[in-house]
Write a protein that holds these residues in place. Structure first.
Motif, PDB file in Angstrom:
ATOM      1  N   LEU A 180       0.857  -1.182   0.000  1.00 21.71           N
ATOM      2  CA  LEU A 180       0.000   0.000   0.000  1.00 21.71           C
ATOM      3  C   LEU A 180       0.895   1.234   0.000  1.00 21.71           C
ATOM      4  N   ILE A 181       0.682   2.133  -0.966  1.00 21.92           N
ATOM      5  CA  ILE A 181       1.382   3.416  -0.991  1.00 21.92           C
ATOM      6  C   ILE A 181       0.338   4.492  -0.697  1.00 21.92           C
ATOM      7  N   LEU A 182       0.526   5.208   0.403  1.00 20.67           N
ATOM      8  CA  LEU A 182      -0.482   6.151   0.878  1.00 20.67           C
ATOM      9  C   LEU A 182       0.126   7.534   1.038  1.00 20.67           C
ATOM     10  N   ASP A 183      -0.393   8.493   0.285  1.00 15.95           N
ATOM     11  CA  ASP A 183       0.100   9.868   0.345  1.00 15.95           C
ATOM     12  C   ASP A 183      -0.845  10.691   1.221  1.00 15.95           C
ATOM     13  N   GLU A 184      -0.412  11.020   2.414  1.00 17.80           N
ATOM     14  CA  GLU A 184      -1.181  11.767   3.410  1.00 17.80           C
ATOM     15  C   GLU A 184      -2.523  11.087   3.715  1.00 17.80           C
ATOM     16  N   PRO A 185      -2.512   9.847   4.200  1.00 21.20           N
ATOM     17  CA  PRO A 185      -3.767   9.119   4.437  1.00 21.20           C
ATOM     18  C   PRO A 185      -4.623   9.692   5.556  1.00 21.20           C
ATOM     19  N   THR A 186      -4.031  10.466   6.498  1.00 20.92           N
ATOM     20  CA  THR A 186      -4.822  10.973   7.624  1.00 20.92           C
ATOM     21  C   THR A 186      -5.484  12.311   7.338  1.00 20.92           C
ATOM     22  N   ASN A 187      -5.209  12.918   6.176  1.00 20.53           N
ATOM     23  CA  ASN A 187      -5.882  14.177   5.831  1.00 20.53           C
ATOM     24  C   ASN A 187      -7.392  13.989   5.826  1.00 20.53           C
ATOM     25  N   HIS A 188      -8.107  14.898   6.456  1.00 23.71           N
ATOM     26  CA  HIS A 188      -9.584  14.911   6.479  1.00 23.71           C
ATOM     27  C   HIS A 188     -10.173  13.756   7.299  1.00 23.71           C
ATOM     28  N   LYS A 203      -2.172  -4.353  11.240  1.00 16.56           N
ATOM     29  CA  LYS A 203      -2.576  -5.743  11.024  1.00 16.56           C
ATOM     30  C   LYS A 203      -2.476  -6.168   9.558  1.00 16.56           C
ATOM     31  N   PHE A 204      -2.239  -5.214   8.666  1.00 15.39           N
ATOM     32  CA  PHE A 204      -2.197  -5.501   7.234  1.00 15.39           C
ATOM     33  C   PHE A 204      -1.076  -6.495   6.926  1.00 15.39           C
ATOM     34  N   LYS A 205      -1.371  -7.496   6.097  1.00 21.38           N
ATOM     35  CA  LYS A 205      -0.418  -8.576   5.830  1.00 21.38           C
ATOM     36  C   LYS A 205       0.782  -8.127   4.997  1.00 21.38           C
ATOM     37  N   GLY A 206       0.553  -7.181   4.095  1.00 19.69           N
ATOM     38  CA  GLY A 206       1.621  -6.764   3.190  1.00 19.69           C
ATOM     39  C   GLY A 206       2.475  -5.656   3.771  1.00 19.69           C
ATOM     40  N   SER A 207       3.036  -4.836   2.886  1.00 15.65           N
ATOM     41  CA  SER A 207       3.903  -3.724   3.275  1.00 15.65           C
ATOM     42  C   SER A 207       3.178  -2.400   3.031  1.00 15.65           C
ATOM     43  N   VAL A 208       3.630  -1.376   3.728  1.00 11.73           N
ATOM     44  CA  VAL A 208       3.018  -0.049   3.603  1.00 11.73           C
ATOM     45  C   VAL A 208       4.129   0.991   3.499  1.00 11.73           C
ATOM     46  N   MET A 209       3.975   1.921   2.552  1.00  7.15           N
ATOM     47  CA  MET A 209       4.863   3.079   2.462  1.00  7.15           C
ATOM     48  C   MET A 209       3.972   4.316   2.437  1.00  7.15           C
ATOM     49  N   PHE A 210       4.226   5.256   3.322  1.00 10.74           N
ATOM     50  CA  PHE A 210       3.285   6.366   3.435  1.00 10.74           C
ATOM     51  C   PHE A 210       3.986   7.669   3.767  1.00 10.74           C
ATOM     52  N   VAL A 211       3.360   8.755   3.302  1.00 14.22           N
ATOM     53  CA  VAL A 211       3.763  10.117   3.658  1.00 14.22           C
ATOM     54  C   VAL A 211       2.705  10.656   4.606  1.00 14.22           C
ATOM     55  N   THR A 212       3.119  11.233   5.720  1.00 16.67           N
ATOM     56  CA  THR A 212       2.152  11.815   6.648  1.00 16.67           C
ATOM     57  C   THR A 212       2.806  12.947   7.432  1.00 16.67           C
ATOM     58  N   HIS A 213       1.973  13.879   7.891  1.00 16.91           N
ATOM     59  CA  HIS A 213       2.422  14.940   8.792  1.00 16.91           C
ATOM     60  C   HIS A 213       2.069  14.602  10.236  1.00 16.91           C
ATOM     61  N   ASP A 214       1.260  13.533  10.437  1.00 12.47           N
ATOM     62  CA  ASP A 214       0.760  13.176  11.763  1.00 12.47           C
ATOM     63  C   ASP A 214       1.832  12.379  12.506  1.00 12.47           C
TER      64      ASP A 214
END
Length: 632
Positions: A180-188, A203-214
């Motif tokens: 999962l590639i997530l760009d600012e997932p916590t916005n809004h 808990k997600f089985k795979g990998s996650v790469m994300f950009v966040t300010h939180d």
């Protein structure tokens, strides 16, 4: 073990290089937080990992069946679709299968005698069984509900920008993926949705790469940190807290190295000034070393320049805002209901509450942009307002950065009374001379937000209204803003769901509870949320007790209609007690599974479904037992 290897990733915009020869590996179960100042190319790098043609160069090695789901910062949804259809409009194999099945079902209902249509329909049924796609619709509803989207038949065009982003997040999460590639997932997202997302990603089985300010989110989810700076990626193991510790240690080491180099430079400078003739090999080598050292120190000084906010503000009197008996409706919803409040000099007020409760509308009313239906808001005579809105305003994309800033503020002074030019101000906000001459349209979304913040501050306000200031600002800029607000002698009202930001900035809270109700709290935001969680658990327990009381009342009301049990009812009552006891044990086990953090998402959803069914059956059995037992 599935891994994804990125190498030789480079991107230039004209003469500007964002990054070059970036190389890293993503392993299974990695939770990678990507950090970096706005404009360094975080979103560009994420885009290039999905669409390689977006970069100048990139090499990606991954298994053939490796699946990537990408939440873009600006999602693209078909506005003519309903919420549910928009979620299923994704490109995953399961979504495509569901769409094919729905089309085939329509054909089958219309032409059930056609052998080809029959064959295609039954074949797709088997594929739906094999892919376990029947559960998908239930899962989508559950995720949308967790993200605060309940009107599933509503058209995407009728949703707000924040709601559309949450629908796009649901679409990204629901289908199978290795990464999962997530760009600012916590916005809004409000706190409850962010809290749920943290648990889901862990808990997600795979990998996650994300950009966040939180930063709280980053600390709870990330087990690796990638920092994009100086055109390359530096890797750190651990969460945000460990990153800060490692970063501080690295900076201390670099400072020691720089001090040593500076001392060497001074000695070499003395040698050069002594006029030693550089005719021999040794002397020439020493001159070369002097020039290399000089260039190295010059580069390091440029790299390590710190962003700061040093802008003087105007004097503020004691009276800021006096709100008397304010009432305001928006779209037939109560935003403010007979609300009175006094905002004074030095107040640091955090404004929070569920999405749609009217926080932004409240700020607009304070700023005089939205009139009240009744009541008054009196603004103090010395108030010089600066309003940092959610969306960048009055920014002509065809203007150059420095001309835009010059058009907003002249004769700006710092706290020492020194006059600062637009170029100096831009320098302090990490806009180098090349960027100062660029058109605004050439800036990244985050750079535009940073420029917009500077444009607000150079008007030298003494009262700041900040509407979701953490959205799309990088962590370094946020940290500088927070430090600035700590020393700010004026008043601050900030709408935010960012726990870290509010914990650092807010001295008290205004909680928008919906239907025009606003309550004040002097607790920290984190403390307030903990208290709300406790109350929610208490309400859940009270609801269960009320159900039992209602069943007892129903038994009493029906007692006059019947005087004794039939033989069949006596046998039924005899069997009910062991059935209820067995079901209670089953419910306890299911509750433990639902609260077990080690379960993955698929198991969690299955256990939750079983628990809902068991609770429903338990209520039915208990209601029947209470009814029959009154005649014994």
């Amino acid at each position: 073990m599935k891994t994804l290897n990125v190498s030789n990733a480079s991107k230039n915009f004209g003469e500007r290089t964002l990054f070059k020869n970036v190389t890293f590996t993503i392993n299974e179960n990695d939770r990678i937080g990507l950090l970096g100042l706005n404009g360094v190319g975080k979103t560009t790098l994420l885009d290039g990992m999905v669409n390689q043609e977006d970069l100048n160069t990139i090499d990606i090695e991954k298994p053939k069946d490796y699946k990537i789901n990408y939440l873009k910062q600006q999602p693209e949804l078909d506005e003519n679709l309903s919420v549910t259809d928009a979620v299923f409009a994704g490109e995953s194999a399961q979504f495509k299968l569901i769409r094919k099945y729905e089309a085939s079902l329509n054909e089958f209902n219309t032409h059930s005698d056609d052998k080809k249509i029959q064959s295609r329909f039954f074949d797709l049924q088997e594929k739906m069984n094999a892919a376990d796609a029947w559960q998908m619709e239930s899962d989508v509803k559950s995720i949308l509900n967790k993200l605060g989207i309940t009107e599933l038949d509503k058209k995407v065009a009728d949703l707000s920008g924040g709601q559309q982003r949450r629908v796009a997040l649901a679409q990204t999460l629901i289908s199978d993926a290795d990464l999962l590639i997530l760009d600012e997932p916590t916005n809004h997202l409000d706190y409850q949705a962010i809290d749920w997302l943290e648990g889901y990603l862990n808990k997600f089985k795979g990998s996650v790469m994300f950009v966040t300010h939180d930063r709280y989110f980053l600390n709870k989810v990330a087990n690796r940190i990638f920092e994009l700076e100086h055109q390359n990626v530096t890797e750190y193991d651990g969460n945000y807290e460990k990153y800060l510790s490692q970063k501080a240690a690295n900076e201390a080491t670099m400072a020691a190295v720089q001090h040593h180099k500076t001392q060497m430079y001074k000695k070499e400078l003395d040698w050069m000034r002594a006029g030693v003739k550089a005719r021999g090999t040794k002397q020439q080598a020493r001159i070369d070393r002097f020039n290399d050292l000089k260039d190295d120190l010059s580069d390091k000084r440029e790299e390590q320049g710190e962003m700061s906010i040093d802008i003087a503000q105007q004097r503020l009197g004691n009276d800021v805002f006096k709100i008397d008996n304010a009432n305001l409706k928006f779209d037939d919803k109560d935003i403010i209901d007979d609300f009175s409040y006094l905002v004074s000099r030095g107040d640091r007020i955090g404004i929070t509450g569920s999405n749609g409760s009217g926080k932004t509308t409240f700020l607009n009313a304070i700023a005089g942009e939205v009139p009240l239906d009744s009541g008054t808001i009196k603004t103090g005579q010395t108030v010089k307002l600066g309003y940092y809105t959610q969306y960048t305003q009055n920014m002509d994309s065809d203007k150059r950065v420095i001309r835009y800033l010059e058009g907003i503020g002249q004769n700006v002074h710092n706290n020492d009374g020194e006059k600062m030019s637009a170029s100096q101000l831009l320098d302090t906000f990490k806009f180098d001379h090349q960027m100062q001459g660029a058109f605004i349209r050439e800036l990244s979304g985050g750079e535009k937000r940073r420029l917009y913040l500077l444009a607000i501050l150079i008007t030298q306000p003494n009262v700041l209204l900040l509407d979701e200031p953490t959205n799309n600002l990088d962590i370094e800029t946020l940290t500088i803003l927070e430090n600035y607000l700590e020393d700010f002698k004026g008043t601050v009202l900030a709408v935010s769901h960012d726990r870290y930001f509010l914990d650092k900035v807010a001295g008290k809270l205004l909680i928008f509870q919906g239907n025009g109700k606003i309550v004040e709290s002097y607790d920290s935001y984190s403390g307030y949320l903990e208290e709300m969680n406790k109350k929610e658990q208490e309400r859940h327990q009270q609801t269960k007790e009320r159900k039992s009381e209602n069943a007892a009342e129903a038994k009493s009301e029906n007692s006059s209609e019947k005087t004794k049990l039939t033989y069949a009812e006596q046998m039924e009552l005899k069997k009910l007690e062991p059935q209820i006891e067995k079901l209670d044990d089953e419910i306890s086990k299911l509750e433990a599974q639902v609260n077990d953090d080690s379960n993955d998402y698929t198991k969690l959803m299955d256990f939750q479904k079983q628990l809902d069914e068991a609770n429903k059956k338990g209520d039915e059995l208990m209601e029947r037992w209470e009814y029959l037992s009154q005649f014994v």
